[in-house]
Design an enzyme around this catalytic site. Structure first.
Site, PDB file in Angstrom:
ATOM      1  N   ASP A   1       0.883  -1.157   0.000  1.00  0.00           N
ATOM      2  CA  ASP A   1       0.000   0.000   0.000  1.00  0.00           C
ATOM      3  C   ASP A   1       0.931   1.221   0.000  1.00  0.00           C
ATOM      4  OD1 ASP A   1      -2.335   1.637   0.456  1.00  0.00           O
ATOM      5  OD2 ASP A   1      -1.640   1.821   2.526  1.00  0.00           O
ATOM      6  N   LEU A   2       0.423   2.382  -0.344  1.00  0.00           N
ATOM      7  CA  LEU A   2       1.309   3.560  -0.431  1.00  0.00           C
ATOM      8  C   LEU A   2       1.215   4.452   0.812  1.00  0.00           C
ATOM      9  CD1 LEU A   2       3.217   5.351  -2.181  1.00  0.00           C
ATOM     10  CD2 LEU A   2       1.166   6.454  -3.073  1.00  0.00           C
ATOM     11  N   ASP A   3       0.048   5.111   0.960  1.00  0.00           N
ATOM     12  CA  ASP A   3      -0.114   6.098   2.035  1.00  0.00           C
ATOM     13  C   ASP A   3      -0.085   5.403   3.402  1.00  0.00           C
ATOM     14  OD1 ASP A   3      -0.651   8.264   0.173  1.00  0.00           O
ATOM     15  OD2 ASP A   3      -2.604   7.342  -0.161  1.00  0.00           O
TER      16      ASP A   3
ATOM     17  N   LYS B   1      -8.945   5.510   5.921  1.00  0.00           N
ATOM     18  CA  LYS B   1      -7.692   4.936   5.411  1.00  0.00           C
ATOM     19  C   LYS B   1      -7.986   3.822   4.407  1.00  0.00           C
ATOM     20  CE  LYS B   1      -4.666   6.033   9.259  1.00  0.00           C
ATOM     21  NZ  LYS B   1      -3.920   5.518  10.413  1.00  0.00           N
TER      22      LYS B   1
ATOM     23  N   GLU C   1      -0.102  -3.320   4.624  1.00  0.00           N
ATOM     24  CA  GLU C   1      -1.204  -2.357   4.717  1.00  0.00           C
ATOM     25  C   GLU C   1      -1.262  -1.661   6.069  1.00  0.00           C
ATOM     26  OE1 GLU C   1      -3.717  -0.785   3.702  1.00  0.00           O
ATOM     27  OE2 GLU C   1      -3.996  -1.484   1.661  1.00  0.00           O
TER      28      GLU C   1
ATOM     29  N   LYS D   1     -11.214  -0.795  -1.543  1.00  0.00           N
ATOM     30  CA  LYS D   1     -10.927  -1.762  -0.487  1.00  0.00           C
ATOM     31  C   LYS D   1     -12.050  -1.652   0.539  1.00  0.00           C
ATOM     32  CE  LYS D   1      -5.979  -0.751  -1.039  1.00  0.00           C
ATOM     33  NZ  LYS D   1      -4.777  -0.111  -0.466  1.00  0.00           N
TER      34      LYS D   1
ATOM     35  N   SER E   1      -2.609   0.592  -4.342  1.00  0.00           N
ATOM     36  CA  SER E   1      -3.097   1.770  -3.607  1.00  0.00           C
ATOM     37  C   SER E   1      -4.402   2.291  -4.185  1.00  0.00           C
ATOM     38  CB  SER E   1      -2.039   2.879  -3.695  1.00  0.00           C
ATOM     39  OG  SER E   1      -2.597   4.120  -3.300  1.00  0.00           O
TER      40      SER E   1
HETATM   41  C1  BG6 Z   1      -5.616   5.774   0.124  1.00  0.00           C
HETATM   42  C2  BG6 Z   1      -5.714   6.571   1.412  1.00  0.00           C
HETATM   43  O1  BG6 Z   1      -4.314   5.332  -0.053  1.00  0.00           O
HETATM   44  O2  BG6 Z   1      -6.000   6.570  -0.992  1.00  0.00           O
HETATM   45  C3  BG6 Z   1      -7.114   7.168   1.555  1.00  0.00           C
HETATM   46  O3  BG6 Z   1      -5.453   5.712   2.503  1.00  0.00           O
HETATM   47  C4  BG6 Z   1      -7.442   7.987   0.323  1.00  0.00           C
HETATM   48  O4  BG6 Z   1      -7.161   7.946   2.715  1.00  0.00           O
HETATM   49  C5  BG6 Z   1      -7.325   7.095  -0.923  1.00  0.00           C
HETATM   50  O5  BG6 Z   1      -8.769   8.493   0.404  1.00  0.00           O
HETATM   51  C6  BG6 Z   1      -7.628   7.848  -2.218  1.00  0.00           C
HETATM   52  O6  BG6 Z   1      -6.630   8.807  -2.446  1.00  0.00           O
HETATM   53  P1  BG6 Z   1      -6.657   9.949  -3.549  1.00  0.00           P
HETATM   54  O7  BG6 Z   1      -5.231  10.452  -3.540  1.00  0.00           O
HETATM   55  O8  BG6 Z   1      -7.032   9.319  -4.842  1.00  0.00           O
HETATM   56  O9  BG6 Z   1      -7.645  10.945  -3.095  1.00  0.00           O
HETATM   57 MG    MG Z   2      -2.672   3.270   3.511  1.00  0.00          MG
END
Ligand code: BG6
Ligand code: MG
Length: 218
Positions: free
Chosen positions: A11-13, A47, A171, A147, A116
């Site tokens: 996963d990224l964030d 998340k 994750e 997810k 992600s």
């Molecule tokens: C996920 C985050 O990686 O990406 C979420 O955990 C976020 O919090 C989702 O809403 C979507 O991200 P983005 O950058 O497309 O708005």
């Molecule tokens: Mg994450």
């Protein structure tokens, strides 16, 4: 022991880079504009969840009855704030050890994938100068289902021609751990043990994932 692992899906964030806090700040700014209280506790449900699905949760929390166009405009506004926050992102905001961990896995012939929900994933990987380390990038621009639907992980596995049972997902979101299991993959959690109790192993900090090198066998 984690045997028969042919691909690690990150996963990224909140796993590779400390961007989860910027998503939090942007959603908080939007929510508080509607007088909706928004703390780290509420943020847990955001998340791993796609942008529009997060917007739906905000509407539910504030009992907002708004049409789809306004919803899209508000989600775009949140994204503009988020992109402003991450505009100066660089390698220093990557979690310690993650790059070394990826490099060592690659040396062992294990494939590296990104899984992600974010539509900003490629932009972030470019800023961190690590995009080329990934054998495939499965992100919010390529999938329909958020997810805990396993779509984003199954797409990564299919890109690399690896069976789901040979994939290990890392994750920080409960919805992400569930998505891994829904796709018949194995899952490691980063964060709070109680919150991510379904994961096979939970590390409190992303930098601790380096410990997996002693456990992963191809
Ligand atoms: C996920 C985050 O990686 O990406 C979420 O955990 C976020 O919090 C989702 O809403 C979507 O991200 P983005 O950058 O497309 O708005
Ligand atoms: Mg994450």
């Amino acid at each position: 022991m984690l045997e028969n692992i042919k691909c690690v899906i990150f996963d990224l964030d909140g796993v590779v880079v400390d961007t989860a806090k910027y998503h939090y700040l942007a959603w908080k700014r939007l929510a508080e504009g509607f007088h909706i209280s928004f703390t780290e506790k509420e943020n847990e449900n955001f998340k791993g969840v796609s942008r529009m699905a997060c917007m739906d949760i905000i509407c539910e929390m504030g009992n907002l009855k708004i049409n789809q166009d306004l919803k899209i405009n508000l989600a775009n506004m949140k994204n503009e704030w988020y992109v402003e926050y991450i505009n100066t992102l660089d390698q220093s905001e990557m979690f310690d050890n993650v790059k070394d961990f990826i490099l060592e896995l690659k040396k062992r012939g294990i494939k590296i994938a990104l899984g992600s929900a974010s539509k900003n994933a490629r932009f972030i990987l470019e800023k961190l100068e690590i995009k080329d380390l990934f054998d495939t990038i499965s992100d919010g621009t390529r999938v329909k289902n958020a997810k805990p639907d396993p779509e984003v992980f199954l797409l990564a596995a299919s890109d690399l021609n690896v069976n789901p049972e040979n994939c290990l997902v890392i994750e920080d979101a409960k919805s992400g751990v569930e998505a891994a299991y829904n796709g018949k993959m194995r899952a490691i959690g980063i964060g709070d043990k109680d919150h991510l109790s379904q994961a096979e192993i939970v590390y409190s900090q992303a930098s601790d994932m380096i410990g997996l090198l002693d456990l992963i066998k191809k």
